[in-house]
Design an enzyme around this catalytic site. Sequence first.
Site, PDB file in Angstrom:
ATOM      1  N   TRP A  18      -6.038 -19.191 -13.599  1.00 31.64           N
ATOM      2  CA  TRP A  18      -5.302 -18.999 -12.325  1.00 31.64           C
ATOM      3  C   TRP A  18      -4.493 -20.223 -12.039  1.00 31.64           C
ATOM      4  CZ3 TRP A  18      -3.474 -14.442 -10.212  1.00 31.64           C
ATOM      5  CH2 TRP A  18      -2.480 -14.530  -9.010  1.00 31.64           C
TER       6      TRP A  18
ATOM      7  N   GLU B  57      -8.654  -9.156  -6.198  1.00 29.97           N
ATOM      8  CA  GLU B  57      -8.056  -7.863  -5.309  1.00 29.97           C
ATOM      9  C   GLU B  57      -6.731  -7.212  -6.018  1.00 29.97           C
ATOM     10  OE1 GLU B  57      -5.978 -11.771  -4.145  1.00 29.97           O
ATOM     11  OE2 GLU B  57      -8.097 -11.218  -4.462  1.00 29.97           O
TER      12      GLU B  57
ATOM     13  N   HIS C 130     -11.893 -18.727  -2.475  1.00 38.15           N
ATOM     14  CA  HIS C 130     -11.589 -18.899  -0.987  1.00 38.15           C
ATOM     15  C   HIS C 130     -12.891 -19.316  -0.174  1.00 38.15           C
ATOM     16  CE1 HIS C 130      -8.287 -15.805  -2.138  1.00 38.15           C
ATOM     17  NE2 HIS C 130      -7.776 -16.910  -1.578  1.00 38.15           N
TER      18      HIS C 130
ATOM     19  N   ASP D  44      -5.254 -14.324   2.038  1.00 37.72           N
ATOM     20  CA  ASP D  44      -4.159 -13.690   1.260  1.00 37.72           C
ATOM     21  C   ASP D  44      -4.214 -12.424   0.605  1.00 37.72           C
ATOM     22  OD1 ASP D  44      -5.931 -14.552  -0.639  1.00 37.72           O
ATOM     23  OD2 ASP D  44      -4.729 -16.042  -1.670  1.00 37.72           O
TER      24      ASP D  44
ATOM     25  N   GLU E 161      -5.113 -18.921   6.939  1.00 35.08           N
ATOM     26  CA  GLU E 161      -5.702 -19.696   5.567  1.00 35.08           C
ATOM     27  C   GLU E 161      -4.906 -21.150   5.425  1.00 35.08           C
ATOM     28  OE1 GLU E 161      -5.729 -19.172   0.744  1.00 35.08           O
ATOM     29  OE2 GLU E 161      -5.119 -17.331   2.120  1.00 35.08           O
TER      30      GLU E 161
END
Length: 254
Positions: A41, A125, A146, A155, A245
Amino acid sequence: MPLIAPSFDDYATKYETIKLERDEAGILQVTLHSDGKPAVWTSRMHDELAYCFTDIATDAENAVVILTGTGDSFCAEIDFSSFNLSTASDWSQIIFEGQRLLNNLISIEVPVIAAINGPALIHPEIPVLSDITIAADTTRFADGPHFPAGIVPGDGAHTVWTHVLGPQRGRYFLLTGQEIDATLALEYGVVNEVLPLQEVLPRARALAEIIAAKPPLARRYARAVLTREWKRLFHEQLGFGLAHEALAALTLGE
């Protein structure tokens, strides 16, 4: 003059981190990768997915979408160095793209099948939002980047996991860094089927062929009614979560 929607040729090779292949039945396979290897990522993948999902959603020739990864991992690593997280301007861009990533995924108006080919530890997710989820028996889910890293899971993780797992399990998952293996994911209803890795993509394609044979408007409107609740939840919660966040992340260096 009416706007002209993109054809597959317009975006088929547009993205560096996403391989796109479509067959004659209109089954579009979306494969995440990093230079042809299992996906890591990055900021680029984050942004490319947001716009790739738009291209997919506006191409009426797509009948079904299969979302998968490369090799034996869906996405198990993150390159934090690719992200700029130190200023409000940096976070403004992340909030802009972050909202579009999930909203544009949900805007795809044909069924989406996830062929989860192994660990999904970074933004799991995304595949979980699919209408059908087929997972390899090597799959593990965790919200790695996270709260375990001191960042608010705002998010979309906060919305998706408390909805899919339920409030109690979802909060526990996000706050403890819990890993959910394939067997537990099936028990909790996170995935629909668990198979050996080599059977995951063929099973997803078999289901896609069944769906692709249905009338076009049945496919599109089924997706529309099945994603309506997600659209409501994201409208209410996604911007709120991303803002918090960002606010918390900007204090990490204090």
